[in-house]
Design a protein around this motif. Structure first.
Motif, PDB file in Angstrom:
ATOM      1  N   GLY A 283       0.798  -1.234   0.000  1.00 46.35           N
ATOM      2  CA  GLY A 283       0.000   0.000   0.000  1.00 46.35           C
ATOM      3  C   GLY A 283       0.824   1.275   0.000  1.00 46.35           C
ATOM      4  N   ARG A 284       0.134   2.367   0.230  1.00 40.65           N
ATOM      5  CA  ARG A 284       0.762   3.685   0.311  1.00 40.65           C
ATOM      6  C   ARG A 284       0.307   4.372   1.592  1.00 40.65           C
ATOM      7  NH1 ARG A 284       3.237   1.564  -2.909  1.00 40.65           N
ATOM      8  NH2 ARG A 284       3.885   2.216  -4.979  1.00 40.65           N
ATOM      9  N   ILE A 285       1.126   5.345   2.029  1.00 40.87           N
ATOM     10  CA  ILE A 285       0.714   6.150   3.179  1.00 40.87           C
ATOM     11  C   ILE A 285      -0.442   7.034   2.700  1.00 40.87           C
ATOM     12  CG2 ILE A 285       1.513   7.829   4.894  1.00 40.87           C
ATOM     13  CD1 ILE A 285       2.942   5.049   4.950  1.00 40.87           C
ATOM     14  N   ILE A 286      -1.407   7.254   3.584  1.00 39.51           N
ATOM     15  CA  ILE A 286      -2.656   7.900   3.173  1.00 39.51           C
ATOM     16  C   ILE A 286      -2.452   9.295   2.583  1.00 39.51           C
ATOM     17  CG2 ILE A 286      -3.142   8.685   5.543  1.00 39.51           C
ATOM     18  CD1 ILE A 286      -5.827   7.685   3.015  1.00 39.51           C
ATOM     19  N   ASN A 287      -1.541  10.095   3.148  1.00 38.25           N
ATOM     20  CA  ASN A 287      -1.327  11.441   2.591  1.00 38.25           C
ATOM     21  C   ASN A 287       0.057  11.966   2.997  1.00 38.25           C
ATOM     22  OD1 ASN A 287      -1.607  12.332   5.271  1.00 38.25           O
ATOM     23  ND2 ASN A 287      -3.791  12.768   5.017  1.00 38.25           N
ATOM     24  N   GLN A 288       0.395  13.141   2.497  1.00 38.57           N
ATOM     25  CA  GLN A 288       1.748  13.692   2.710  1.00 38.57           C
ATOM     26  C   GLN A 288       1.985  14.059   4.182  1.00 38.57           C
ATOM     27  OE1 GLN A 288       3.520  15.758  -0.382  1.00 38.57           O
ATOM     28  NE2 GLN A 288       2.884  13.983  -1.540  1.00 38.57           N
ATOM     29  N   ARG A 289       0.923  14.475   4.849  1.00 44.06           N
ATOM     30  CA  ARG A 289       1.090  14.829   6.269  1.00 44.06           C
ATOM     31  C   ARG A 289       1.551  13.602   7.058  1.00 44.06           C
ATOM     32  NH1 ARG A 289      -1.939  14.744  10.947  1.00 44.06           N
ATOM     33  NH2 ARG A 289      -3.885  14.037  10.007  1.00 44.06           N
ATOM     34  N   HIS A 290       0.886  12.480   6.832  1.00 42.69           N
ATOM     35  CA  HIS A 290       1.277  11.255   7.541  1.00 42.69           C
ATOM     36  C   HIS A 290       2.635  10.755   7.038  1.00 42.69           C
ATOM     37  CE1 HIS A 290      -2.043  10.395  10.257  1.00 42.69           C
ATOM     38  NE2 HIS A 290      -2.847  10.895   9.348  1.00 42.69           N
ATOM     39  N   PHE A 291       2.907  10.921   5.724  1.00 47.14           N
ATOM     40  CA  PHE A 291       4.201  10.525   5.168  1.00 47.14           C
ATOM     41  C   PHE A 291       5.327  11.237   5.936  1.00 47.14           C
ATOM     42  CE2 PHE A 291       7.842  11.451   2.542  1.00 47.14           C
ATOM     43  CZ  PHE A 291       8.154  10.230   1.973  1.00 47.14           C
ATOM     44  N   LYS A 292       5.186  12.553   6.081  1.00 42.83           N
ATOM     45  CA  LYS A 292       6.238  13.343   6.757  1.00 42.83           C
ATOM     46  C   LYS A 292       6.377  12.920   8.220  1.00 42.83           C
ATOM     47  CE  LYS A 292       6.223  17.573   4.012  1.00 42.83           C
ATOM     48  NZ  LYS A 292       4.985  17.805   3.262  1.00 42.83           N
ATOM     49  N   ARG A 293       5.236  12.682   8.850  1.00 44.61           N
ATOM     50  CA  ARG A 293       5.237  12.270  10.269  1.00 44.61           C
ATOM     51  C   ARG A 293       6.002  10.954  10.434  1.00 44.61           C
ATOM     52  NH1 ARG A 293       2.471   8.689  12.991  1.00 44.61           N
ATOM     53  NH2 ARG A 293       1.152   8.106  11.223  1.00 44.61           N
ATOM     54  N   ILE A 294       5.719   9.986   9.557  1.00 42.25           N
ATOM     55  CA  ILE A 294       6.352   8.667   9.694  1.00 42.25           C
ATOM     56  C   ILE A 294       7.840   8.742   9.337  1.00 42.25           C
ATOM     57  CG2 ILE A 294       6.323   6.279   8.841  1.00 42.25           C
ATOM     58  CD1 ILE A 294       3.251   6.803   8.236  1.00 42.25           C
ATOM     59  N   LYS A 295       8.138   9.473   8.262  1.00 42.01           N
ATOM     60  CA  LYS A 295       9.539   9.575   7.812  1.00 42.01           C
ATOM     61  C   LYS A 295      10.397  10.172   8.938  1.00 42.01           C
ATOM     62  CE  LYS A 295      12.283  11.308   4.003  1.00 42.01           C
ATOM     63  NZ  LYS A 295      12.812  12.652   4.186  1.00 42.01           N
ATOM     64  N   ALA A 296       9.854  11.198   9.604  1.00 42.60           N
ATOM     65  CA  ALA A 296      10.630  11.863  10.663  1.00 42.60           C
ATOM     66  C   ALA A 296      10.933  10.914  11.821  1.00 42.60           C
ATOM     67  CB  ALA A 296       9.857  13.086  11.169  1.00 42.60           C
ATOM     68  N   MET A 297      10.127   9.861  11.971  1.00 43.13           N
ATOM     69  CA  MET A 297      10.337   8.925  13.083  1.00 43.13           C
ATOM     70  C   MET A 297      11.603   8.092  12.909  1.00 43.13           C
ATOM     71  SD  MET A 297       6.685   7.234  13.867  1.00 43.13           S
ATOM     72  CE  MET A 297       5.411   8.084  14.745  1.00 43.13           C
ATOM     73  N   MET A 298      12.138   8.065  11.680  1.00 41.47           N
ATOM     74  CA  MET A 298      13.335   7.248  11.437  1.00 41.47           C
ATOM     75  C   MET A 298      14.611   7.989  11.832  1.00 41.47           C
ATOM     76  SD  MET A 298      12.760   5.283   7.833  1.00 41.47           S
ATOM     77  CE  MET A 298      11.662   6.238   6.828  1.00 41.47           C
ATOM     78  N   ASP A 299      14.502   9.338  11.984  1.00 40.60           N
ATOM     79  CA  ASP A 299      15.670  10.213  12.145  1.00 40.60           C
ATOM     80  C   ASP A 299      16.724   9.727  13.122  1.00 40.60           C
ATOM     81  OD1 ASP A 299      14.645  11.887  10.340  1.00 40.60           O
ATOM     82  OD2 ASP A 299      14.106  13.507  11.742  1.00 40.60           O
ATOM     83  N   ASP A 300      16.289   9.352  14.331  1.00 42.62           N
ATOM     84  CA  ASP A 300      17.286   9.073  15.373  1.00 42.62           C
ATOM     85  C   ASP A 300      17.410   7.582  15.676  1.00 42.62           C
ATOM     86  OD1 ASP A 300      14.794   8.874  16.485  1.00 42.62           O
ATOM     87  OD2 ASP A 300      15.236  10.023  18.296  1.00 42.62           O
ATOM     88  N   SER A 301      17.051   6.726  14.695  1.00 39.00           N
ATOM     89  CA  SER A 301      17.238   5.278  14.898  1.00 39.00           C
ATOM     90  C   SER A 301      18.033   4.705  13.726  1.00 39.00           C
ATOM     91  CB  SER A 301      15.885   4.575  15.000  1.00 39.00           C
ATOM     92  OG  SER A 301      15.244   4.934  16.198  1.00 39.00           O
ATOM     93  N   THR A 302      18.565   3.479  13.916  1.00 37.11           N
ATOM     94  CA  THR A 302      19.379   2.858  12.869  1.00 37.11           C
ATOM     95  C   THR A 302      18.499   1.976  11.984  1.00 37.11           C
ATOM     96  OG1 THR A 302      21.129   2.754  14.502  1.00 37.11           O
ATOM     97  CG2 THR A 302      21.456   1.446  12.485  1.00 37.11           C
ATOM     98  N   VAL A 303      18.551   2.261  10.683  1.00 41.10           N
ATOM     99  CA  VAL A 303      17.754   1.472   9.741  1.00 41.10           C
ATOM    100  C   VAL A 303      18.482   0.160   9.445  1.00 41.10           C
ATOM    101  CG1 VAL A 303      16.850   1.383   7.376  1.00 41.10           C
ATOM    102  CG2 VAL A 303      16.669   3.501   8.699  1.00 41.10           C
ATOM    103  N   ALA A 304      17.807  -0.963   9.709  1.00 47.77           N
ATOM    104  CA  ALA A 304      18.416  -2.269   9.423  1.00 47.77           C
ATOM    105  C   ALA A 304      17.971  -2.769   8.059  1.00 47.77           C
ATOM    106  CB  ALA A 304      17.997  -3.272  10.497  1.00 47.77           C
ATOM    107  N   LEU A 305      16.807  -2.306   7.618  1.00 48.98           N
ATOM    108  CA  LEU A 305      16.273  -2.750   6.323  1.00 48.98           C
ATOM    109  C   LEU A 305      15.275  -1.705   5.834  1.00 48.98           C
ATOM    110  CD1 LEU A 305      15.987  -5.429   4.444  1.00 48.98           C
ATOM    111  CD2 LEU A 305      13.740  -5.516   5.494  1.00 48.98           C
ATOM    112  N   GLY A 306      15.246  -1.475   4.532  1.00 48.90           N
ATOM    113  CA  GLY A 306      14.270  -0.543   3.953  1.00 48.90           C
ATOM    114  C   GLY A 306      14.693   0.893   4.176  1.00 48.90           C
ATOM    115  N   GLY A 307      13.751   1.708   4.542  1.00 49.25           N
ATOM    116  CA  GLY A 307      14.051   3.118   4.810  1.00 49.25           C
ATOM    117  C   GLY A 307      13.862   3.996   3.580  1.00 49.25           C
TER     118      GLY A 307
END
Ligand code: NAD
Length: 453
Positions: A283-307
């Motif tokens: 699927g896709r994220i419902i809209n850009q507001r939620h996209f930005k919210r979720i993307k920002a959650m990755m900032d201070d963690s280590t991505v092991a896969l995807g991203g």
């Protein structure tokens, strides 16, 4: 009169005609509603494709099939559910007729969310119709295309005076909330849930709040990790993580973290191919507001896969974050997106402490081959639901009450629970104007002799 006031007045007037009391009327409405899902599958599916990139099969599996079976169950059981329910009597009332009579509450307001817009809006409606209520239906404005399809199609299939649809956003919902209802059934986030309850308090209107939160998933060392991770992958990335009962984060022993990442990686590849972006089932994220919210959650963690992600497309790849700290951004609120943080914990006790320090979740998942571990988790914690060795599947069991506890919600539904939730269970006691002699004991004067055994 505003459009919202008109809708409520119309539903109230229709309710007062008494036609929703007739069981045959309720059954006809439900059967007609079911026809909507077979005859209009294409419109429903096209809209969900535009809103969430839901595939045709995904729409059937996660939205309409469940509604059709809920209607089948309700139609087949309605006479039984609506019938007077005899109860046990005590000595004083032994010769009376005593029963519980379910009766409609009146006009119910149903406010839906966008993630499974048909499922979460229409399931309560099925119960509202079955229980003999009128209902004002407020679909989420966030799934733009689906809200329009609901507004266009529902009046073609069900009594549009008893069950009017009101579309719109926050302003329209707030205007609705200023009106008087006999029950409010809200699905959405906990913050708005508080505003709903506050508005309901003005008229002492009872509420059902189907909310969300962070549902934990503990993986015990003693378990088949391949199977566990396939099930978790399905639970997490279905609908791009936008599922109220998706496992929000994983707790596991540090020694199995790499295996967990590897097994989930394999399952993602199996389910969504090497390139989920081009996979029809992702699927896709419902809209850009939620996209930005979720993307920002990755900032201070280590991505092991995807991203990887693409804002123009609202695409975020299935992502795993490793060695996540409790203070990380991704752990501060419900993710509601395709990020899976893994937090290493030393053992079951630490996992339990971690879970208990936080709000009571909507669902709690545990994967283990050891029944004692499962039972310990169950008896040491609280959550809306607890599932061992699978994810999401409890939603499909209509004999289980579905709902949260504490911050994840109040009240419950599905199957007969929806019928009861949207009925008043009226206590009825019918006595005859005879056998007055046995009442003398309760009338004054209260002499000691009357109590002698
Ligand atoms: P949303 O933004 O669509 O809001 C839900 C409804 O509330 C909409 O109809 C909207 O118009 C209305 N609304 C929004 N803000 C409002 C305000 N300030 N005042 C009055 N009404 C307002 O949906 P959402 O909240 O983003 O939904 C996602 C949340 O719902 C997640 O937390 C998820 O876990 C939860 N959820 C729970 C369940 C469940 O069954 N427990 C099911 C689905 C989703």
């Amino acid at each position: 009169m505003s459009r919202e006031q008109q809708a409520v007045a119309c539903a109230r007037r229709a309710f007062e005609t008494g036609r929703s009391l007739c069981l045959d009327h309720r059954i006809r409405q439900l059967k007609s509603l079911k026809r909507l899902f077979t005859e209009r599958q294409k419109e429903i599916s096209d809209a969900l494709m535009k809103d969430l990139n839901k595939s045709v099969v995904g729409t059937e599996l996660y939205e309409t099939l469940g509604l059709e079976s809920e209607i089948n169950l309700t139609v087949s059981k309605l006479k039984e559910w609506a019938a007077p329910r005899p109860v046990e009597k005590n000595l004083v009332t032994i010769s009376d007729t005593i029963y519980i009579k379910p009766e409609p509450l009146g006009v119910v307001l149903i406010i839906g969310s966008w993630n499974y817009p048909w499922a979460v809006t229409i399931k309560p409606l099925i119960g509202a119709i079955a229980a003999g209520n009128a209902a004002v239906i407020k679909p989420s404005e966030v799934c733009v295309h689906t809200a329009k399809v609901m507004e266009d199609l529902l009046p073609l299939y069900i009594d549009k005076e008893l069950y009017p649809v009101v579309t719109g956003g926050v302003v329209e919902t707030q205007e609705l909330l200023r009106q008087r209802f006999d029950h409010i059934f809200y699905t959405g986030n906990s913050l708005v849930g508080k505003a709903i309850m506050e508005a309901a308090s003005k008229f002492l209107t009872p509420v059902t709040l189907e909310l969300g939160g962070k549902s934990p998933c503990y993986i015990d060392k003693n378990c088949d990790l391949t199977i566990a991770c396939r099930r978790i992958t399905w639970g997490k990335y279905t609908n791009c993580g936008q599922t109220c009962i998706a496992p929000d984060y994983v707790l596991c022993d540090p020694s199995i973290q790499e295996r967990v990442i590897e097994e989930i990686r394999k399952a993602i590849k199996d389910f969504y191919t090497e390139n989920p972006k081009t996979c029809a089932d992702y699927g896709r994220i419902i809209n850009q507001r939620h996209f930005k919210r979720i993307k920002a959650m990755m900032d201070d963690s280590t991505v092991a896969l995807g991203g990887d992600n693409d804002e123009a497309n609202c695409y975020i790849a299935p992502t795993i974050l490793r060695d996540v700290k409790p203070e990380a951004k991704v752990m501060q609120e419900e993710i509601f997106g395709p990020l899976l943080p893994i937090l290493p914990v030393s053992d079951l006790d630490e996992a339990i402490r971690f879970i208990k320090k936080r709000e009571k979740p909507l669902a709690l998942y545990i994967f283990s081959s050891d029944n004692e571990v499962i039972q310990k988790m169950l008896s040491s914690t609280s959550s809306g639901a607890m599932v061992a060795n699978d994810c999401l599947i409890h939603y499909s069991v209509s004999s289980l009450p579905f709902g949260g506890v504490g911050n994840s919600g109040m009240g419950c539904y599905h199957g007969k629970f929806t019928f009861d939730q949207l009925s008043h269970l009226r206590s009825c006691l019918i006595k005859k104007l005879k056998m007055e002699g046995i009442n003398s004991m309760r009338y004054p004067p209260h002499t000691a002799k009357k109590l002698s055994r």
